[in-house]
Design an enzyme around this catalytic site. Structure first.
Site, PDB file in Angstrom:
ATOM      1  N   TYR A  78      33.874 -16.989  41.537  1.00 38.01           N
ATOM      2  CA  TYR A  78      34.211 -15.822  40.703  1.00 38.01           C
ATOM      3  C   TYR A  78      35.622 -15.943  40.117  1.00 38.01           C
ATOM      4  CZ  TYR A  78      30.247 -13.378  42.960  1.00 38.01           C
ATOM      5  OH  TYR A  78      29.011 -13.004  43.440  1.00 38.01           O
ATOM      6  N   HIS A 117      26.810 -20.126  48.821  1.00 38.75           N
ATOM      7  CA  HIS A 117      26.490 -19.337  47.626  1.00 38.75           C
ATOM      8  C   HIS A 117      25.109 -19.674  47.047  1.00 38.75           C
ATOM      9  CE1 HIS A 117      28.610 -17.157  44.055  1.00 38.75           C
ATOM     10  NE2 HIS A 117      27.351 -16.803  44.149  1.00 38.75           N
TER      11      HIS A 117
END
Length: 269
Positions: free
Chosen positions: A39, A97
């Site tokens: 991110y 992830h």
């Protein structure tokens, strides 16, 4: 500690926008924050938490290891870097992830899940888990770690993508589900069925979509940049949908997947 039912997501939020979102979320009562290495906002999330005045031990903080850091040493180093950015000695939950895409990252699951377990043993994270794992991949992860070691599988779930096969498998194996993208980038709040249910409950459509997930035992991590929406979303926990409401939402499933990155996403169930 179990994964909190309600948290703040920070996907797509950067710079001052994510600082304001985290600060406002903590001010209105959120105590779980979800971020990820990819991110690019861990430092800002860490700054917002540090500046909030909320004790670190009161916050459940999640980050996710990106696919380029799956080799043992790289994974451990990446988590230490995440901790520095987040200004903390540990995260509460560290997730893989995305499962390793074999054509891009030649690291076997046995290696990166063992490294994640080692990160927990070293105290870098209190709990470990997975994200975007299919049934077959989760079954393999259970074989490596044991179901009890997997705190959650964080997956895309919303009324337009209800992921029933995977949900049933996870529930049958006692693995907690965290639903991300609960509002499908705002698409579901425009749905007339959701809007009608919201009207009956004197609620917002977003609250209905979140209540639908919460009522099934999922954790949710919606994001918002507006303080009033952050506070409103939190109130979804108080809404109790009827069996008829739930049945109507069940009919909205259309396999509409939004998180499907080319070259990374697995073969979905």
């Amino acid at each position: 500690m179990t994964v909190p039912a309600f948290g703040l997501g920070t996907f797509r939020l950067k710079d001052q926008t994510v600082i304001d979102s985290v600060r406002n979320a903590l001010a209105v009562g959120y105590r779980a924050i979800d971020t990820a290495q990819i991110y690019g906002n861990e430092a800002e999330v860490g700054q917002a938490i540090a500046d909030s005045g909320v004790p670190r031990d009161d916050i459940y903080l999640t980050t996710k290891v990106w696919i380029t850091a799956f080799k043992r040493d790289a994974l451990l180093a990446s988590l230490r870097t995440s901790l520095e950015k987040l200004r903390t000695e540990y995260v509460d939950l560290a997730l893989i992830h995305w499962p390793s895409p074999n054509d891009k990252v030649d690291v076997p699951m046995e290696e990166y899940l063992a490294a994640l377990a080692e990160a927990k043993a070293q105290g870098l994270t209190r709990e470990i888990g997975i994200s975007n794992f299919t049934i077959a991949q989760t079954r393999k992860a259970i074989g490596i770690l044991g179901a009890g070691a997997i705190a959650t599988n964080q997956i895309e779930i919303h009324p337009y993508l209800q992921n029933r096969l995977l949900v049933k498998f996870l529930q049958d194996n006692g693995i907690h589900i965290t639903a991300y993208m609960s509002l499908a980038y705002g698409e579901v709040i425009k749905d007339p069925v959701i809007q009608a249910i919201a009207g009956r409950h004197q609620a917002t459509p977003a609250q209905v979509a979140l209540a639908w997930a919460l009522q099934q035992g999922f954790s949710v991590i919606p994001s918002s940049t507006k303080r009033e929406n952050l506070a409103s979303n939190l109130e979804a926990a108080a809404i109790r949908l009827t069996d008829e409401d739930m049945a109507q939402i069940a009919k909205l499933d259309r396999g509409h997947r939004l998180a499907n990155p080319e070259g990374i996403a697995p073969a979905w169930d």
